[in-house]
Design an enzyme around this catalytic site. Structure first.
Site, PDB file in Angstrom:
ATOM      1  N   CYS A  56      53.277 -42.604 135.531  1.00 41.65           N
ATOM      2  CA  CYS A  56      53.598 -43.812 136.305  1.00 41.65           C
ATOM      3  C   CYS A  56      53.991 -45.007 135.443  1.00 41.65           C
ATOM      4  CB  CYS A  56      52.412 -44.180 137.197  1.00 41.65           C
ATOM      5  SG  CYS A  56      52.079 -42.980 138.490  1.00 41.65           S
ATOM      6  N   LYS A  96      54.352 -51.699 144.996  1.00 39.67           N
ATOM      7  CA  LYS A  96      53.981 -50.576 144.131  1.00 39.67           C
ATOM      8  C   LYS A  96      54.349 -50.867 142.677  1.00 39.67           C
ATOM      9  CE  LYS A  96      53.250 -46.407 142.501  1.00 39.67           C
ATOM     10  NZ  LYS A  96      51.905 -45.900 142.236  1.00 39.67           N
TER      11      LYS A  96
END
Length: 438
Positions: free
Chosen positions: A263, A207
């Site tokens: 993010c 990720k």
């Protein structure tokens, strides 16, 4: 199957709604009573295209529920997803995992029977180990597995990203947990979505590696844009020329004012800190973080230069303050650096955004908020486009000129054609594309 989703933020709410669309029974849990009450009335806490309809349909279908009662939601669940926030921790830049660990402890206290505990939140390498330790210490008798299942949702297209993802990553070495996760994602097997099973720590790193690579790609093209301006090249043609190379690809090669959102900023910083902690620094990503931070501030200077070197006493019209279109997310938006810098230089700001003004009003004091694009331009000395909402792409040039004091536009997203703007009589400034000669 029945799952509990702990957290109704962006990831938890979208994931929970999409799982219910697959036919899974989902209970979404949040401590925020007001948020749960609003969800019961189908009032979404975030703007995401199509989410309200998706939630409404699945609540009506009896597959999706909302509650503040974690214990009742976890009881009897096949899987419990942790989808709480992991913001940057104040002072040191690491991810703040306090919400994750608190959720793990509460889940442990509520579990009955075999349960797969899934970290959906973006967490540093090794977090799954700590979650497992917390659950084991809280409930030594518990029958469970901890799985990593990172999300890859883009704000503005999150539902499509969940329903038709490039891949699903699942980190676990437990055959029992793998089978539960296979069943949850079975609808995606029908469209041949790649399902990648890895070790848990590998999944956690995938990720971060994905997000930091994309952030690096954005930063790379932004620096190339600066060079283009110096040498007289066109960054859009450069982007196309290198993007046609299959090894590079065309996505995330659009020059602009720097990346923002929920993010990239926190994940790049968190990975930098993790790498430093393990004695394996990521010099490339450290530079990406620094370059992106400085770039946002440089954009204000670009506006000042377009206004003949000074904005003191001038009114600047700003279109778009969210970090990207199709969201109301203001987290780390370039506008949070650009607008205050212009105000500090003496400018007054009028601004409009289709969705983000509610949140932006708290974060950008002193801005005069307008009802639409054209009202924003009235009497302004220059127009600045920060976010490329579709409704800003085809503005009436004659009407713009009649409203602005001077026909000055600074397009930080390169959505207009230089020749057309020149022919329309605008003093047009953009990113990485030289001004056309008179």
């Amino acid at each position: 199957m029945r799952i509990a989703m702990i957290g109704t933020g962006y990831v938890g709410l979208v994931s929970g709604a999409c799982f219910s669309e697959f036919g899974t029974n989902v209970v979404c849990v949040d401590k925020d009573v007001t948020k749960i009450e609003k969800l019961h009335d189908n009032i979404m806490p975030i703007f995401e295209p199509g989410l309200d309809k998706l939630v409404e349909n699945n609540v009506s279908g009896g597959r999706l529920e909302f509650t503040t009662d974690l214990k009742e939601a976890v009881k009897g669940a096949d899987a419990v997803f942790i989808a709480v926030g992991t913001p940057t921790r104040r002072g040191d830049g690491h991810a703040d995992l306090s919400y994750v660990y608190a959720a793990a402890k509460e889940i442990a206290e509520a579990m009955d029977g075999y349960t797969v505990v899934v970290t959906k939140s973006t967490v540093p390498v090794g977090t799954g180990d700590e979650v497992e330790k917390i659950i084991r210490e809280t409930r030594p008798d518990a029958d469970f597995d901890v799985v990593s299942n990172p999300e890859f949702l883009r704000e503005g297209s999150a539902i499509e990203d969940f329903m038709r993802p490039d891949r699903v990553v699942i980190g676990t070495e437990s055959a029992r947990a793998q089978e539960v996760m296979r069943q949850l994602y079975r609808p995606l097997f029908l469209i041949e979505t790649p399902i990648l099973f890895t070790e848990r720590r590998t999944s956690e790193l995938i990720k971060y590696a994905a997000n930091t690579f994309l952030a690096a790609k954005i930063t790379f093209i932004n620096e190339i844009a600066d060079l283009c301006e110096k040498v007289g090249a066109d960054v859009q043609q450069v982007s196309k020329g290198i993007g046609l190379d299959g090894r590079i690809g065309k996505k995330f090669l659009h020059a602009g004012p720097g990346y923002g959102g929920s993010c990239f900023p926190k994940d790049t910083l968190a990975l930098v800190k993790t790498a430093q902690q393990y004695g394996s620094p990521l010099k490339i990503i450290e530079t990406v973080v620094d370059v992106n931070a400085s770039r946002k501030k440089q954009m204000a200077q670009k506006v000042i230069e377009a206004c003949n070197g000074s904005v003191d006493g001038k009114k600047i019209a700003v279109l778009g303050v969210a970090f990207k279109p199709n969201t109301d997310d203001m987290r780390d938006s370039p506008s949070l650096d650009i607008i205050p810098a212009l105000q500090e230089a003496g400018a007054s700001i009028a601004a409009f955004d289709p969705e983000a003004m509610g949140e932006a009003k708290e974060m950008l004091p002193g801005v005069e908020w307008k009802k639409n694009s054209y009202e924003t331009m009235e009497g302004a000395d220059a127009l600045v486009i920060i976010t490329e909402w579709n409704e800003f792409r085809m503005l009436d040039k004659d009407r713009m000129k009649s409203l602005l004091k001077a026909p000055v536009m600074v397009d930080l997203r390169n959505i207009y054609n230089r020749q057309e703007m020149k022919d329309a009589g605008f003093d047009y400034t953009c990113i990485g594309r030289p001004k056309l000669a008179d």
